[in-house]
Structure formats: structure tokens, C-alpha cells
Enzyme design. Structure first.
Site, PDB file in Angstrom:
ATOM      1  N   ASP A 107      -5.393  -4.038  -2.432  1.00 17.62           N
ATOM      2  CA  ASP A 107      -4.370  -3.593  -1.479  1.00 17.62           C
ATOM      3  C   ASP A 107      -3.615  -4.764  -0.845  1.00 17.62           C
ATOM      4  O   ASP A 107      -4.215  -5.703  -0.326  1.00 17.62           O
ATOM      5  CB  ASP A 107      -5.067  -2.778  -0.385  1.00 17.62           C
ATOM      6  CG  ASP A 107      -4.104  -1.990   0.473  1.00 17.62           C
ATOM      7  OD1 ASP A 107      -3.251  -2.613   1.130  1.00 17.62           O
ATOM      8  OD2 ASP A 107      -4.218  -0.756   0.506  1.00 17.62           O
ATOM      9  N   SER A 160       0.833  -1.200   0.000  1.00 16.96           N
ATOM     10  CA  SER A 160       0.000   0.000   0.000  1.00 16.96           C
ATOM     11  C   SER A 160       0.872   1.257   0.000  1.00 16.96           C
ATOM     12  O   SER A 160       1.693   1.440  -0.878  1.00 16.96           O
ATOM     13  CB  SER A 160      -0.967  -0.055   1.190  1.00 16.96           C
ATOM     14  OG  SER A 160      -2.048   0.840   1.005  1.00 16.96           O
TER      15      SER A 160
END
Length: 296
Positions: A156, A42
Site C-alpha cells: 500500500d 490506496s
């Protein structure tokens, strides 16, 4: 002595708190550690990728110049069942700043971690366009739309591995240093005052003008709908971070790094990217506390 000690740097997931990664890198470089490998999930993948491309100073100046209205305006709403934000505007902004790169051509080893939801597994992206890997790794579920990469629809990396140490296992480095952005605050932790270090403040006026011109090109203003959606983003972000904190604890217990730098999860809200200067300072301070004393 720390001179020339090589480092595998693991940069964790944690939304705006990921700006603390910049301060971590600043501290390591100022104290003569040589980062030769970066793995990130991320925001860790985003900051790590920009660092690997040699453009961290440009990114630092840009993000320190952001105010809250800039943050809102860089979010392009998707109005999609797959996510609230497309992320195209953000990625195009970063491409203009950093340039196009392939991971194979980067001067240091780089791994972005994403999640293949269909197969329920994490995916390590180690080749191909840098910003494809970054965009996949930052696709927070329900917030950013998924990103299709290498025939997979990816989300993610923090869903399954918020502090991705495993990609560094084969590195022949002196230290593995991991940054956990989901830590509880200790009794001795204090957050820095809201002010910039001199290095962060340099050149921000020019970057603020750049931000305004670029964003005005894509959008004429911020609507009330943007503001209502942001409240939902904060709720979703907080829920996601609660899950990540639990996963991080389990992963770090299983695979402890040589050095763990803990950034308190209450350092800022998930989308307070306008607090970049103090978050960078926080990362710098927490690195100094966590790193071992220099060898005599």
C-alpha cells in the site's frame, strides 16, 4: 470565473472513506474545473484510476448498490502468512466493469503510489497495466497480500505517502487540490444523513443484480470464518489508519497544496463500503466548503 481551470488532483489513502473521492470529483466537474492529472494512494489510486479510465459513473452505481454481505463476499481469503485477502476477486470484478487499460493510454496523467518494502521507498507507477498499479497501491499490509509488479513486491502506498502530492510537482496546472482522508473532525463538520443523492441512486437495482450474479459465480456463501476474520481486519485497519494520520500531517506541512479537502477519519469504519452514498455526499459537501469562492 472557474471555467477551464486545470487541476492536479491528489487522492489520499483511507479505506472506505476513499469513496468520498467520488463526491470530490463530482463537485469539481459540476463547477467546471478540468482535472488533467491524478495521483493517488490506496483507495485514492483505485478511484483515481477508474476516473482516468472514464468509468467513474459505472463504479459509483456499483458501489452504491453494495450491502454488507456483498462486501464480505467480494473478499477472497488467502490463508497466507503475507496477508488475509488475495484481492483477485475484487480486481476481476473491477476489470469486468472498467475494462483493461494501460496507464500510458489514459486521457489524463495518472500516478499510483505504492511501497517497495524491500528497499523501504515509495514507488510511482506511471506506466503499464492500470489494474497492476491499483492492486499494488491497495495492498494494505497484513490485510491484502503484496502484489508483484515490475519485479518488485509492492504494498500500500499509504504506508509512506498517504497524500501523494509530490508526483504532481511538474504538472503545469492552475491548482493542486489534495484530499486528506485522515483528518480530525472540526466543530462545524456534520456527516450527511444516510440517503442517496439522485445521481447516486440511478441504476442501482441493475447493478445490485450484477453484483449478486458475479459474486455467486465465485462463492457459494459467507462462512463464519469470514465473519471472524472481519473483526481482525477492523483492528488492523484502525492501527494502520493511526499511522497514516501522523504521516499525513507531516507530509501536508512539508508540501501544502493550493486547496486541501479534509475528510474526517471518524466518518466511517475502514470497511464500511456499504455506506457509499453518504460518503460520496460527504466528499461533495466538504469540497464545496474547501474550494475558494469563484472569481468575479
Amino acid at each position: 470565473m472557474t471555467a477551464n481551470k486545470t487541476v492536479s488532483l491528489v487522492l489520499g489513502s483511507g479505506a472506505a472513506r476513499g469513496l468520498a473521492h467520488i463526491g470530490v470529483i463530482d463537485w469539481l466537474e459540476e463547477h467546471d474545473y478540468r482535472i488533467v492529472s491524478v495521483a493517488g494512494a490506496s483507495m485514492g489510486a483505485l478511484v483515481g484510476g477508474i476516473y482516468a479510465a472514464g468509468k467513474l459513473d459505472s463504479y459509483r452505481n456499483w458501489v452504491v448498490a453494495l450491502d454488507r454481505s456483498d462486501v464480505l463476499r467480494v473478499l477472497d481469503l488467502a490463508f497466507s502468512s503475507e496477508g488475509l485477502i488475495k484481492g483477485d476477486r475484487l480486481i476481476e470484478t473491477l476489470k469486468l466493469m472498467v475494462g483493461e487499460h494501460t496507464i500510458e493510454e489514459l486521457p489524463i496523467t495518472y500516478t499510483a503510489v505504492a511501497t517497495d518494502l524491500a528497499r523501504q521507498r515509495e514507488v510511482w507507477l506511471t506506466e503499464g497495466p492500470l489494474f497492476d498499479a491499483i492492486r499494488a497501491s491497495i495492498a494494505i499490509p497484513t490485510i491484502f497480500t503484496p502484489h508483484t509488479c515490475k519485479g518488485m513486491k509492492l504494498l500500500d502506498g499509504g504506508m509512506l505517502n498517504p497524500v501523494p502530492i509530490a508526483p504532481t510537482f511538474k504538472d503545469m496546472t492552475d491548482l493542486t487540490i489534495a484530499v486528506n482522508l485522515n483528518a480530525s473532525r472540526s466543530k462545524t463538520d456534520t456527516l450527511p444523513a444516510r440517503k442517496s443523492r439522485r445521481k447516486d441512486a440511478e441504476g442501482t437495482e441493475g447493478y445490485r443484480k450484477y453484483i449478486k450474479e458475479f459474486l455467486d459465480h465465485f462463492q457459494n456463501g459467507v462462512t463464519m470464518q469470514h465473519k471472524s476474520e472481519l473483526g481482525l481486519l477492523e483492528l488492523l485497519g484502525s492501527s494502520f489508519e493511526t499511522m497514516q494520520a501522523a504521516i499525513s500531517s507531516a507530509k501536508l506541512a512539508s508540501y501544502p497544496p493550493d486547496v486541501l479537502i479534509n475528510i474526517p477519519r471518524d466518518a466511517c469504519k475502514a470497511y464500511e463500503f456499504d455506506r457509499a452514498a453518504e460518503l460520496i455526499e460527504l466528499g461533495y459537501q466538504m469540497t464545496g466548503k474547501a474550494m475558494p469562492a469563484p472569481e468575479s
